[in-house]
Design an enzyme around this catalytic site. Structure first.
Site, PDB file in Angstrom:
ATOM      1  CE  LYS A 120      -1.918   2.461   3.042  1.00 50.43           C
ATOM      2  NZ  LYS A 120      -2.127   3.998   1.822  1.00 50.43           N
ATOM      3  N   GLY A 143       7.247   4.285   8.197  1.00 48.57           N
ATOM      4  CA  GLY A 143       6.278   5.816   8.638  1.00 48.57           C
ATOM      5  C   GLY A 143       6.269   6.351   9.841  1.00 48.57           C
ATOM      6  CD  GLU A 191      -0.213  10.169  15.818  1.00 48.36           C
ATOM      7  OE1 GLU A 191       0.275  10.242  14.956  1.00 48.36           O
ATOM      8  OE2 GLU A 191      -1.551   9.826  15.901  1.00 48.36           O
ATOM      9  N   GLY A 204       2.887   3.356  13.749  1.00 56.67           N
ATOM     10  CA  GLY A 204       3.682   2.414  14.006  1.00 56.67           C
ATOM     11  C   GLY A 204       2.839   1.318  15.011  1.00 56.67           C
ATOM     12  CD  GLU A 209      13.799   0.395   9.277  1.00 55.64           C
ATOM     13  OE1 GLU A 209      13.656   1.593   9.702  1.00 55.64           O
ATOM     14  OE2 GLU A 209      14.153  -0.804   8.967  1.00 55.64           O
ATOM     15  CB  CYS A 267      13.332   8.462   8.536  1.00 56.26           C
ATOM     16  SG  CYS A 267      13.834   7.487   7.335  1.00 56.26           S
ATOM     17  CD  GLU A 276      10.346  12.055  12.033  1.00 58.85           C
ATOM     18  OE1 GLU A 276       8.748  11.768  12.243  1.00 58.85           O
ATOM     19  OE2 GLU A 276      10.889  11.281  12.233  1.00 58.85           O
TER      20      GLU A 276
HETATM   21  P1  NAP Z   1       2.039   7.930   8.408  1.00 58.36           P
HETATM   22  O1  NAP Z   1       1.058   9.036   8.645  1.00 58.36           O
HETATM   23  O2  NAP Z   1       2.609   7.037   9.199  1.00 58.36           O
HETATM   24  O3  NAP Z   1       1.288   6.854   7.068  1.00 58.36           O
HETATM   25  C1  NAP Z   1       2.886   5.887   6.711  1.00 58.36           C
HETATM   26  C2  NAP Z   1       1.733   5.360   5.917  1.00 58.36           C
HETATM   27  O4  NAP Z   1       0.837   4.089   6.629  1.00 58.36           O
HETATM   28  C3  NAP Z   1       0.685   5.610   4.905  1.00 58.36           C
HETATM   29  O5  NAP Z   1       0.657   4.653   3.261  1.00 58.36           O
HETATM   30  C4  NAP Z   1      -0.514   5.668   5.730  1.00 58.36           C
HETATM   31  O6  NAP Z   1      -1.529   5.663   4.239  1.00 58.36           O
HETATM   32  C5  NAP Z   1      -0.841   4.655   6.107  1.00 58.36           C
HETATM   33  N1  NAP Z   1      -1.603   4.681   7.281  1.00 58.36           N
HETATM   34  C6  NAP Z   1      -1.806   5.697   8.243  1.00 58.36           C
HETATM   35  N2  NAP Z   1      -2.458   5.082   9.063  1.00 58.36           N
HETATM   36  C7  NAP Z   1      -2.906   3.913   8.877  1.00 58.36           C
HETATM   37  C8  NAP Z   1      -3.220   3.118  10.090  1.00 58.36           C
HETATM   38  N3  NAP Z   1      -4.386   3.416  11.011  1.00 58.36           N
HETATM   39  N4  NAP Z   1      -3.322   2.126   9.226  1.00 58.36           N
HETATM   40  C9  NAP Z   1      -2.800   1.358   8.380  1.00 58.36           C
HETATM   41  N5  NAP Z   1      -2.086   2.480   7.855  1.00 58.36           N
HETATM   42  C10 NAP Z   1      -2.046   3.500   8.230  1.00 58.36           C
HETATM   43  O7  NAP Z   1       3.330   8.307   7.763  1.00 58.36           O
HETATM   44  P2  NAP Z   1       3.793   9.343   6.672  1.00 58.36           P
HETATM   45  O8  NAP Z   1       3.299  10.691   7.117  1.00 58.36           O
HETATM   46  O9  NAP Z   1       3.196   9.009   5.385  1.00 58.36           O
HETATM   47  O10 NAP Z   1       5.571  10.085   6.565  1.00 58.36           O
HETATM   48  C11 NAP Z   1       6.219  10.493   7.248  1.00 58.36           C
HETATM   49  C12 NAP Z   1       6.202   9.230   9.233  1.00 58.36           C
HETATM   50  O11 NAP Z   1       7.104   8.555   8.331  1.00 58.36           O
HETATM   51  C13 NAP Z   1       7.488  10.364   9.632  1.00 58.36           C
HETATM   52  O12 NAP Z   1       7.682  10.380  10.751  1.00 58.36           O
HETATM   53  C14 NAP Z   1       9.680   9.569   9.099  1.00 58.36           C
HETATM   54  O13 NAP Z   1      10.208   9.365  10.221  1.00 58.36           O
HETATM   55  C15 NAP Z   1       8.335   8.694   8.635  1.00 58.36           C
HETATM   56  N6  NAP Z   1       9.384   7.442   8.052  1.00 58.36           N
HETATM   57  C16 NAP Z   1       9.722   6.842   8.711  1.00 58.36           C
HETATM   58  C17 NAP Z   1      11.579   6.053   7.965  1.00 58.36           C
HETATM   59  C18 NAP Z   1      12.069   5.126   8.579  1.00 58.36           C
HETATM   60  O14 NAP Z   1      12.632   4.108   8.152  1.00 58.36           O
HETATM   61  N7  NAP Z   1      12.371   5.103   9.607  1.00 58.36           N
HETATM   62  C19 NAP Z   1      11.274   6.559   6.961  1.00 58.36           C
HETATM   63  C20 NAP Z   1      10.296   7.160   5.693  1.00 58.36           C
HETATM   64  C21 NAP Z   1       9.101   7.943   6.801  1.00 58.36           C
HETATM   65  P3  NAP Z   1      -2.434   7.434   4.067  1.00 58.36           P
HETATM   66  O15 NAP Z   1      -0.702   7.579   2.626  1.00 58.36           O
HETATM   67  O16 NAP Z   1      -3.024   6.737   2.989  1.00 58.36           O
HETATM   68  O17 NAP Z   1      -2.799   7.671   5.015  1.00 58.36           O
END
Ligand code: NAP
Ligand code: MG
Length: 505
Positions: A178, A232, A235, A237, A254, A288, A391
């Site tokens: 996804k 992502g 939260e 996670g 991650e 990230c 962050e």
């Molecule tokens: P996010 O809101 O956590 O979303 C990540 C993914 O999860 C998206 O595909 C999102 O779908 C999906 N998602 C959201 N709510 C969900 C739920 N309840 N159940 C299952 N899936 C769900 O993060 P983001 O805003 O896309 O990315 C930014 C964050 O990611 C930052 O905090 C960053 O630190 C972190 N990040 C970490 C890494 C790493 O390798 N550690 C790499 C990149 C980013 P939708 O798009 O449809 O909401």
């Protein structure tokens, strides 16, 4: 029909509901395409098809070298379509075309190539020590886990999908991906390319765009799924872990970070300042593992801060499709507003930033200023302040002074996160001693952001669970089965251990 369709059970299709959503080029607030909007029903259909493909289909039965051949073909397909993929990636995400062409698209192809090598080289069987009395031979079999789902963020859409798909398929699993709603195009484009090239049996790879709240939740919770890999926010996670716990699925997470880039007093300041700026402002800070806390020895503090302010002013904001642009728009206006909110907080907590702090002036015509944020540097930041602890995921750097290497380590480790970090120094022995004490999954010495498929990547503490990439990133997609063989097929001489139950049996 949507411009970009889902891939379910070997076929490109619209969603069951027929709904679509629009995706935009953030720099110009211009619509790019209509994307099929998957929902729970589509996710369930894909999971059931995946279950069947794994339990009954040919993919898990192929040899490692046969799977490797398919993964190399996917890498080739990516390279053959690199220009188009790079353009789509940049248009949809706001990441610069320089980043897409030099890092994202070739990096994804390299991940497929690396995991092809893993499929060939990692043994499927390992002998265990032979026992003499009672006699037995023992070995471990490594087997695929089954149906693996991958949920990915918007900041590195194409690289992230390669990190989820390539190890899963290499190890003989089937994969459902996804993409993030803001950046679904390149995942669906790759699905289309693979389908047209007829590279994989049906339902070995499926891609479903749609909301996290429906598609994402189903991919994490459905009992037919065997593993979830998520990148992502911390939260979400936590939510993924909860959903996966219903059927005790292994998870790879991650998550977020607030990494420390430590500049020791013996560092070359030209090199160190470049490492700090690249470590923070690459991709507008939407990384990230960004080094968003620069810890600087007081002996060089004033001089380094001066260099940082001077060089930060030379970073070019502009159209992400222009190869000369250093930072494009942030992925959407929400990220800009978040950066703005944290800058307001930073002004309260520590005062005026030495550069940046708002939306830029003088952007080329046609670009929407509301999508951009200036590289911003706050100095003399207490590590306990919110801007140093939370962050931001935008181009905001906190500079923090320290007086000794031990104090630098203590500040670096004073964070709920532990994803990455840097040490800048002309003394490698000293830098490695500091690196050894940092509680974080990666440390770059005299460098930053150097991630490669053959090296493990992942977080300590609330930055995640498990590692992706490297050999470890392959092995987490496999089960271990222990087989114990007693060579005595009759008679009791070898079986005195049965008496642990009863001497009468
Ligand atoms: P996010 O809101 O956590 O979303 C990540 C993914 O999860 C998206 O595909 C999102 O779908 C999906 N998602 C959201 N709510 C969900 C739920 N309840 N159940 C299952 N899936 C769900 O993060 P983001 O805003 O896309 O990315 C930014 C964050 O990611 C930052 O905090 C960053 O630190 C972190 N990040 C970490 C890494 C790493 O390798 N550690 C790499 C990149 C980013 P939708 O798009 O449809 O909401
Ligand atoms: Mg977009």
């Amino acid at each position: 029909m949507a411009d970009y369709q889902l891939l379910i059970d070997g076929e490109l299709c619209d969603s069951a509901s027929g709904q679509t959503f629009e995706t935009y080029n953030p720099a110009k607030n211009e619509k790019i395409a209509e994307i099929a909007k998957g929902g729970t029903e589509d996710a369930v259909r894909a999971i059931e098809a995946a279950r069947k493909a794994f339990d009954e289909g040919p993919w898990p039965k192929l040899s490692g070298s046969e799977r490797a051949e398919k993964l190399r073909a996917i890498a080739q397909l990516i390279n053959d379509n690199a220009n188009e993929l790079a353009e789509l990636e940049s248009l949809d995400s706001g990441g610069t075309i320089r980043k897409s062409q030099l890092a994202d698209i070739p990096g994804a192809a390299q991940a497929f190539t690396w995991f092809a090598q893993m499929a060939e080289e990692r043994p499927d069987k390992a002998d265990l020590p032979v026992a003499v009395f009672p006699q037995s031979t023992n070995y471990a079999l490594y087997e695929p886990l089954g149906v693996c789902t991958g949920i990915i963020p918007w900041n590195f859409p194409f690289i992230m999908l390669s990190w989820k798909i390539a190890p899963a398929l290499a190890a003989g699993n089937v994969s459902i991906i996804k993409p993030a709603t803001y950046t679904s195009i390149t995942a669906l484009k790759l699905a289309q390319l693979i389908t047209e090239a007829d590279l994989l049996p049906p339902a070995v790879l499926q891609v479903i765009a749609g909301p996290g709240s429906t598609v994402g939740e189903e991919l994490a919770a459905n009992p037919l799924v065997d593993k979830v890999a998520f990148t992502g926010s911390t939260e979400v996670g936590r939510r993924i872990m909860q959903l996966a716990s219903g059927t005790v699925k292994p998870v790879t997470l991650e998550l977020g970070g607030k990494s420390a880039n430590i500049v020791l007093d013996d560092a070359d300041l030209d090199q160190a300042s470049a490492a700090v700026l690249w470590g923070t402002f690459f991709h507008g800070g939407q990384v990230c593992e960004s080094g968003t806390r620069a810890l600087v020895d007081k002996k060089i503090y004033d001089e380094l801060v001066g260099i940082l302010a001077d060089k930060a002013g030379k970073i070019q904001l502009g159209d992400q499709m222009d190869f000369m642009t250093d930072i494009g728009p942030l992925v959407n206006r929400i990220q800009v507003e978040t950066a703005e909110r944290y800058c307001a907080l930073g002004r309260e907590e520590v005062g005026e930033p030495i550069c940046g702090g708002g939306r830029p002036e003088g952007l080329p015509e046609g670009l929407d200023v509301n999508a951009y944020f200036q590289p911003t540097i706050f100095t003399d930041v207490p590590n306990s302040s919110k801007i140093a602890q939370e962050e931001i995921f935008g181009p905001v750097l906190c500079v923090i002074p320290f007086s000794s290497d031990d104090e630098a380590v203590a500040i670096a480790n004073d964070s709920i996160y532990g994803l990455a970090g840097g040490v800048q120094s002309s003394n490698l022995e000293r830098a490695e001693a500091v690196a050894a004490k940092m509680r974080t999954g990666t440390v770059w010495i005299n460098d930053y952001h150097m991630i490669s498929p053959d090296r493990p990547f992942g977080g300590y503490k609330q930055s995640g669970i498990g590692r992706e990439l490297g050999t470890f990133g392959y092995d987490v997609y496999r089960q271990v089965k222990h087989v114990h063989v007693n060579p005595e097929t009759s008679g009791r001489d070898n079986h005195i251990q049965y008496s642990a139950l009863s001497s009468n049996i």
